[in-house]
Scaffold this motif. Structure first.
Motif, mmCIF file in Angstrom:
data_model
loop_
_atom_site.group_PDB
_atom_site.id
_atom_site.type_symbol
_atom_site.label_atom_id
_atom_site.label_comp_id
_atom_site.label_asym_id
_atom_site.label_seq_id
_atom_site.Cartn_x
_atom_site.Cartn_y
_atom_site.Cartn_z
ATOM 1 N N SER A 168 -54.780 -10.726 -38.828
ATOM 2 C CA SER A 168 -54.215 -9.379 -38.942
ATOM 3 C C SER A 168 -55.377 -8.444 -39.272
ATOM 4 O O SER A 168 -56.391 -8.888 -39.810
ATOM 5 C CB SER A 168 -53.198 -9.282 -40.069
ATOM 6 O OG SER A 168 -52.314 -10.365 -40.053
ATOM 7 N N ARG A 172 -42.554 -20.514 -37.571
ATOM 8 C CA ARG A 172 -41.779 -21.326 -36.611
ATOM 9 C C ARG A 172 -41.703 -20.654 -35.243
ATOM 10 O O ARG A 172 -40.718 -20.814 -34.517
ATOM 11 C CB ARG A 172 -40.387 -21.587 -37.153
ATOM 12 C CG ARG A 172 -39.621 -20.308 -37.489
ATOM 13 C CD ARG A 172 -38.204 -20.595 -37.926
ATOM 14 N NE ARG A 172 -37.605 -19.432 -38.552
ATOM 15 C CZ ARG A 172 -36.364 -19.390 -39.016
ATOM 16 N NH1 ARG A 172 -35.599 -20.440 -38.901
ATOM 17 N NH2 ARG A 172 -35.891 -18.304 -39.581
ATOM 18 N N LEU A 211 -48.232 -17.234 -40.467
ATOM 19 C CA LEU A 211 -47.197 -16.266 -40.823
ATOM 20 C C LEU A 211 -47.476 -14.868 -40.279
ATOM 21 O O LEU A 211 -46.558 -14.098 -40.023
ATOM 22 C CB LEU A 211 -47.079 -16.050 -42.327
ATOM 23 C CG LEU A 211 -46.990 -17.113 -43.376
ATOM 24 C CD1 LEU A 211 -48.249 -17.860 -43.589
ATOM 25 C CD2 LEU A 211 -46.567 -16.458 -44.673
ATOM 26 N N HIS A 264 -40.411 -21.060 -43.223
ATOM 27 C CA HIS A 264 -40.274 -19.760 -42.565
ATOM 28 C C HIS A 264 -39.834 -18.731 -43.589
ATOM 29 O O HIS A 264 -39.822 -19.026 -44.800
ATOM 30 C CB HIS A 264 -39.294 -19.878 -41.383
ATOM 31 C CG HIS A 264 -38.048 -20.595 -41.749
ATOM 32 N ND1 HIS A 264 -37.044 -19.993 -42.463
ATOM 33 C CD2 HIS A 264 -37.675 -21.887 -41.567
ATOM 34 C CE1 HIS A 264 -36.082 -20.875 -42.678
ATOM 35 N NE2 HIS A 264 -36.442 -22.039 -42.145
ATOM 36 N N VAL A 290 -54.189 -19.817 -39.451
ATOM 37 C CA VAL A 290 -54.022 -19.348 -38.065
ATOM 38 C C VAL A 290 -53.919 -17.818 -38.019
ATOM 39 O O VAL A 290 -54.271 -17.181 -37.030
ATOM 40 C CB VAL A 290 -52.763 -19.981 -37.423
ATOM 41 C CG1 VAL A 290 -52.572 -19.483 -35.995
ATOM 42 C CG2 VAL A 290 -52.858 -21.491 -37.425
ATOM 43 N N GLY A 291 -53.458 -17.223 -39.101
ATOM 44 C CA GLY A 291 -53.165 -15.783 -39.109
ATOM 45 C C GLY A 291 -54.366 -14.921 -38.754
ATOM 46 O O GLY A 291 -55.495 -15.221 -39.141
ATOM 47 N N LYS A 330 -37.094 -17.654 -44.584
ATOM 48 C CA LYS A 330 -35.905 -17.921 -45.413
ATOM 49 C C LYS A 330 -36.111 -19.141 -46.316
ATOM 50 O O LYS A 330 -35.181 -19.600 -46.961
ATOM 51 C CB LYS A 330 -34.661 -18.161 -44.522
ATOM 52 C CG LYS A 330 -34.392 -17.077 -43.491
ATOM 53 C CD LYS A 330 -33.949 -15.774 -44.157
ATOM 54 C CE LYS A 330 -33.540 -14.731 -43.130
ATOM 55 N NZ LYS A 330 -34.635 -14.274 -42.253
HETATM 56 P P1 NDP Z 1 -44.564 -14.535 -35.425
HETATM 57 O O1 NDP Z 1 -44.426 -13.214 -36.094
HETATM 58 O O2 NDP Z 1 -43.914 -14.789 -34.120
HETATM 59 O O3 NDP Z 1 -44.037 -15.670 -36.429
HETATM 60 C C1 NDP Z 1 -44.332 -15.621 -37.791
HETATM 61 C C2 NDP Z 1 -43.608 -16.743 -38.487
HETATM 62 O O4 NDP Z 1 -43.942 -16.680 -39.871
HETATM 63 C C3 NDP Z 1 -42.085 -16.647 -38.386
HETATM 64 O O5 NDP Z 1 -41.538 -17.931 -38.165
HETATM 65 C C4 NDP Z 1 -41.666 -16.090 -39.743
HETATM 66 O O6 NDP Z 1 -40.422 -16.579 -40.198
HETATM 67 C C5 NDP Z 1 -42.752 -16.631 -40.645
HETATM 68 N N1 NDP Z 1 -42.955 -15.755 -41.790
HETATM 69 C C6 NDP Z 1 -43.236 -14.438 -41.774
HETATM 70 N N2 NDP Z 1 -43.327 -13.963 -43.036
HETATM 71 C C7 NDP Z 1 -43.107 -15.005 -43.857
HETATM 72 C C8 NDP Z 1 -43.059 -15.155 -45.253
HETATM 73 N N3 NDP Z 1 -43.265 -14.126 -46.082
HETATM 74 N N4 NDP Z 1 -42.806 -16.385 -45.762
HETATM 75 C C9 NDP Z 1 -42.594 -17.435 -44.951
HETATM 76 N N5 NDP Z 1 -42.621 -17.359 -43.612
HETATM 77 C C10 NDP Z 1 -42.881 -16.154 -43.069
HETATM 78 O O7 NDP Z 1 -46.127 -14.795 -35.340
HETATM 79 P P2 NDP Z 1 -46.971 -15.850 -34.452
HETATM 80 O O8 NDP Z 1 -46.502 -17.215 -34.721
HETATM 81 O O9 NDP Z 1 -47.086 -15.390 -33.055
HETATM 82 O O10 NDP Z 1 -48.404 -15.648 -35.118
HETATM 83 C C11 NDP Z 1 -48.629 -15.919 -36.497
HETATM 84 C C12 NDP Z 1 -50.015 -15.421 -36.863
HETATM 85 O O11 NDP Z 1 -50.975 -16.148 -36.124
HETATM 86 C C13 NDP Z 1 -50.271 -13.946 -36.542
HETATM 87 O O12 NDP Z 1 -51.148 -13.412 -37.535
HETATM 88 C C14 NDP Z 1 -51.009 -13.997 -35.219
HETATM 89 O O13 NDP Z 1 -51.849 -12.889 -35.020
HETATM 90 C C15 NDP Z 1 -51.821 -15.246 -35.413
HETATM 91 N N6 NDP Z 1 -52.226 -15.900 -34.169
HETATM 92 C C16 NDP Z 1 -53.516 -16.332 -34.102
HETATM 93 C C17 NDP Z 1 -53.964 -16.979 -32.983
HETATM 94 C C18 NDP Z 1 -55.368 -17.466 -32.978
HETATM 95 O O14 NDP Z 1 -55.883 -17.724 -31.908
HETATM 96 N N7 NDP Z 1 -56.010 -17.623 -34.140
HETATM 97 C C19 NDP Z 1 -53.118 -17.181 -31.803
HETATM 98 C C20 NDP Z 1 -51.741 -16.778 -32.001
HETATM 99 C C21 NDP Z 1 -51.333 -16.146 -33.146
HETATM 100 P P3 NDP Z 1 -39.017 -16.248 -39.452
HETATM 101 O O15 NDP Z 1 -38.987 -17.144 -38.250
HETATM 102 O O16 NDP Z 1 -37.997 -16.633 -40.466
HETATM 103 O O17 NDP Z 1 -39.047 -14.790 -39.127
#
Ligand code: NDP
Length: 287
Positions: free
Chosen positions: A232, A166, A209, A189, A229-230, A191
């Motif tokens: 890492s 989110r 995530l 997310h 999208v992730g 939670k």
């Molecule tokens: P953020 O860390 O800002 O957000 C991650 C979200 O995932 C948060 O809302 C978090 O929840 C949720 N989350 C984390 N762990 C869990 C879990 N175990 N279960 C459920 N939900 C979870 O990351 P971004 O949105 O900026 O980026 C997400 C991924 O996308 C990263 O790997 C980033 O590198 C990648 N990315 C890739 C791009 C591309 O061009 N392909 C561009 C931008 C990002 P909560 O809000 O509750 O903490």
């Protein structure tokens, strides 16, 4: 075996289309589109992202002057550069690469960019337009996902989309874009209880995530479309998505690989946003 949604190949096609569009429009406008990419500091990952963005611009004929600022730059100095770029008629889009060095006030910087030059779509004015379902500049990654779905012939209207994540950069705008296209949307997310069962409801599952390879077979409805999208870096140094690709591909209908899926679409969409801003500034359209 699932259909692979090849973002790299689609981005290459989009770059060719964008180059043709730039040639056509620049002849009428008397100038090319302009995108200022601002990098503060010397973070190696940011340097790579910025180089990729500038190269893509050059490939399609977008004027992309370099602004490389030292890491000691103050918020005031950066704001003053943004003011200059906001006034510059050769510049249609301004992108400030994130993360900014500690000590720079990120919110002050992102809200200083004129909304009509905000090609990252992070300005509250553009976020508000997205919430209202009005046209505006939208964050590149989620808009790129919509383009990938559309160009792959995957319907959105009437489908159940589950977005895991989110953040303001990916998850929230992704969910709103899907909603604006008449999907039924669930946002999950950290939670959210019983995430696998929630994800298994999805016709379109977007994993954003940032948890390497957390999403496996038990999160996926057979035949679903899976957008990973992730990005890492794993302990082996390799790029990893949020999804266990092989396992997911055995059950889903279509899936994006990492790398080569959403990543290249993000850059192609940055250029689309720049072209949209340019059309707006010049009053031109090829459509
Ligand atoms: P953020 O860390 O800002 O957000 C991650 C979200 O995932 C948060 O809302 C978090 O929840 C949720 N989350 C984390 N762990 C869990 C879990 N175990 N279960 C459920 N939900 C979870 O990351 P971004 O949105 O900026 O980026 C997400 C991924 O996308 C990263 O790997 C980033 O590198 C990648 N990315 C890739 C791009 C591309 O061009 N392909 C561009 C931008 C990002 P909560 O809000 O509750 O903490």
């Amino acid at each position: 075996m699932a259909k692979i949604l090849d973002g790299k190949a689609l981005a290459a096609t989009l770059h060719e289309e964008q180059a043709r569009e730039v040639t056509k429009l620049a002849a009428k406008a008397g100038r090319p589109p302009g995108l200022a990419v601002v990098l503060v500091g010397a973070d190696p990952a940011s340097q790579t992202y910025v180089a990729n963005k500038r190269n893509a611009c050059k490939k399609v004929g977008i004027y992309a002057p370099d602004y490389n600022l030292k890491s000691e730059t103050t918020t005031g100095e950066l704001l003053s550069l943004i003011d200059t770029l906001n006034r510059d008629p050769a510049i249609d889009g301004i992108l400030v690469q994130l993360p900014l060095p500690a000590g720079i006030e990120k919110e002050a910087v992102l809200t200083r960019i004129a909304p009509d030059k905000d090609v990252d779509g992070f300005h509250p004015a553009n976020l508000g337009r997205l919430v209202a379902g009005e046209p505006g500049l939208v964050a590149c990654t989620p808009r790129g996902v919509i383009t990938l779905l559309d160009r792959s012939g995957i319907p959105i209207a009437g489908k159940h989309a589950v977005v895991i994540g989110r953040s303001l950069i990916v998850g929230r705008p992704m969910a709103l874009l899907l909603l604006n296209r008449d999907a039924t949307v669930t946002i999950c997310h950290s939670k959210t209880p019983n995430l696998p069962a929630m994800a298994r409801e999805a016709d379109i599952l977007v994993a954003a995530l940032g948890r390497p390879e957390m999403i496996g077979r038990d999160y996926i409805k057979p035949g679903a479309t899976v957008i990973d999208v992730g990005i890492s870096r794993g302990s082996d140094g390799k790029l990893k998505g949020d999804v266990r690709f092989e396992e997911a591909a055995a059950v889903c209908g279509a899936i994006t690989p990492v790398p080569g899926g959403v990543g290249p679409m993000t850059i192609a969409t940055l250029l689309d946003n720049t072209l949209d801003a340019y059309r707006h500034h010049t009053g031109l359209s090829t459509h």
